[in-house]
Design an enzyme around this catalytic site. Structure first.
Site, PDB file in Angstrom:
ATOM      1  N   HIS A  24      70.843 -45.558 -37.060  1.00  0.00           N
ATOM      2  CA  HIS A  24      70.860 -45.349 -35.345  1.00  0.00           C
ATOM      3  C   HIS A  24      72.343 -44.947 -35.318  1.00  0.00           C
ATOM      4  O   HIS A  24      73.309 -45.418 -35.847  1.00  0.00           O
ATOM      5  CB  HIS A  24      70.689 -46.934 -35.023  1.00  0.00           C
ATOM      6  CG  HIS A  24      69.481 -47.284 -34.720  1.00  0.00           C
ATOM      7  ND1 HIS A  24      68.333 -46.862 -35.091  1.00  0.00           N
ATOM      8  CD2 HIS A  24      69.107 -48.582 -34.376  1.00  0.00           C
ATOM      9  CE1 HIS A  24      67.369 -47.507 -35.044  1.00  0.00           C
ATOM     10  NE2 HIS A  24      67.785 -48.666 -34.773  1.00  0.00           N
ATOM     11  N   CYS A  73      69.723 -54.594 -33.998  1.00  0.00           N
ATOM     12  CA  CYS A  73      70.142 -53.453 -34.752  1.00  0.00           C
ATOM     13  C   CYS A  73      70.845 -52.312 -34.011  1.00  0.00           C
ATOM     14  O   CYS A  73      71.722 -51.660 -34.417  1.00  0.00           O
ATOM     15  CB  CYS A  73      68.834 -52.523 -35.474  1.00  0.00           C
ATOM     16  SG  CYS A  73      67.569 -52.072 -34.223  1.00  0.00           S
TER      17      CYS A  73
END
Length: 361
Positions: A251, A158
């Site tokens: 993120h 990710c």
């Protein structure tokens, strides 16, 4: 009778498994018909097995509530009911490798969110907009496994989604040195603030294994198939720090880049906003219309405003400016459990269907 492909979710009770189930509600091509999890969940309805641990913002889909959960270790039983599976199992790396290959050997394609097979040389690790041609290595993998339609394909970590697509868009300017710091959401650890109260108002400067993945995985994505395996690229060199921050989803990456060729700011932005790949050309159901957006405001991208861009499947970039040591620097943002996990895997499965690798049994 539905004409949709029948999908199983391995590890369906965990956070990423739940995200798969939420994303596949109303999917035009795929239907969740089977959910498998640990032996302690087996035999319960999905609603009972999850109990109060449903972590999605949207309600649990009615269609899955009464599915009786199967034991993920009963491979033949689970595989007999589905056309392919998504894997989000919570096991050791060696156990994951073994169980994913066991499913593949039942002639059931496995599209995995896990890291266990990311460095298996004949397993494709794909961001569909970047390296769709890597799926061709499946033919070599099937020979190794002795299968005709079973294989394992994976999506990458990710943390790289907020900068690897950006660097790909800039490939012609030959980036050769990259420094990235990622500020990673707690859902990346499968947690909410309720589960992890010590993260409120806190930062943890360590995420196990994350820095190596963030430095190495982009190179595998940019690699080439040679002699039946994927050989990673050798450039650009990437060094990374990964920090856990008190954010639920999203993120963020602060990135510094050196280029062999010297692009202008206008050239860099133009390459970002016009970057597209096979998913956009094929209009795959989960593909963002515009993969990367550039935001001019100095205070963007922000998690609270931008994490759900293109339903969480797009990448947001801002603060592109010249640097006094490197050439350029920027900030990127991606949704870690949508584009970075389940959504990225769903898009991989859509690509595999479009390429003819996933079909009805």
């Amino acid at each position: 009778m539905s004409s949709k492909l029948k999908v199983g979710i391995l590890g369906g009770t965990g956070m990423v498994g739940q995200r798969f189930i939420a994303l596949l509600e109303e999917h035009p091509w795929f239907e969740v018909t089977t959910i498998a999890a640990s032996p302690r969940s087996a035999g319960k309805t999905y609603e009972e097995a999850v109990g109060g641990r449903w972590k999605m913002d949207t309600p649990m889909p009615e269609a899955v509530k009464h599915i009786v959960v199967k034991n993920v270790n009963e491979v033949e039983t689970v595989a007999s009911e589905v056309d392919f599976v998504f894997s989000a199992v919570d096991m050791t790396k060696e156990e994951i490798k073994a169980i994913e290959e066991a499913y593949a050997k039942t002639e059931t394609p496995v599209v995995s969110n896990n890291s266990a097979h990311r460095w298996t040389p004949d397993v494709p690790m794909v961001v569909p907009e970047i390296n769709p041609e890597h799926m061709q290595v499946i033919e070599f993998q099937k020979k190794r496994l002795g299968t005709s339609r079973g294989f394992v394909a994976v999506k990458p970590n990710c943390s790289i989604q907020s900068y690897a697509p950006v660097l790909t868009a800039w490939k012609e300017f030959e980036p050769y040195e990259v420094v990235a710091t990622t500020y990673q959401a707690i859902s990346g650890a499968g947690k909410t603030f309720k589960d992890w109260p010590e993260m409120v108002g806190n930062i943890i400067p360590y995420i196990g294994g994350e820095e190596e993945k963030s430095e190495k995985e982009p190179l595998r994505i940019w690699g080439e198939i040679k002699n039946g395996v994927i050989e990673p690229a050798v450039s650009p060199k990437i060094t990374c720090q990964c920090i856990r921050v008190p954010v639920l989803n999203g993120h963020t990456a602060a990135v510094f880049v050196k280029f062999k060729k010297k692009p202008t700011k206008e050239q860099l932005i133009e390459k970002l906003v016009n970057f597209k790949g096979v998913p956009q050309e094929l209009e795959l159901p989960s593909a963002p219309k515009q993969f990367i957006q550039y935001l001019e405001d100095d205070n963007r991208p922000q998690v609270s405003m931008d994490v759900d861009y293109e339903k969480g499947m797009g990448v947001s970039v801002g603060r592109l400016r010249e640097d006094s040591i490197y050439d350029w620097k920027f900030v990127g943002l991606s949704h870690n459990t949508v584009r970075g996990a389940a959504g990225g895997a769903v898009l991989c499965a859509e690509l595999l269907k479009a390429q003819g690798y996933i079909t009805a049994k």
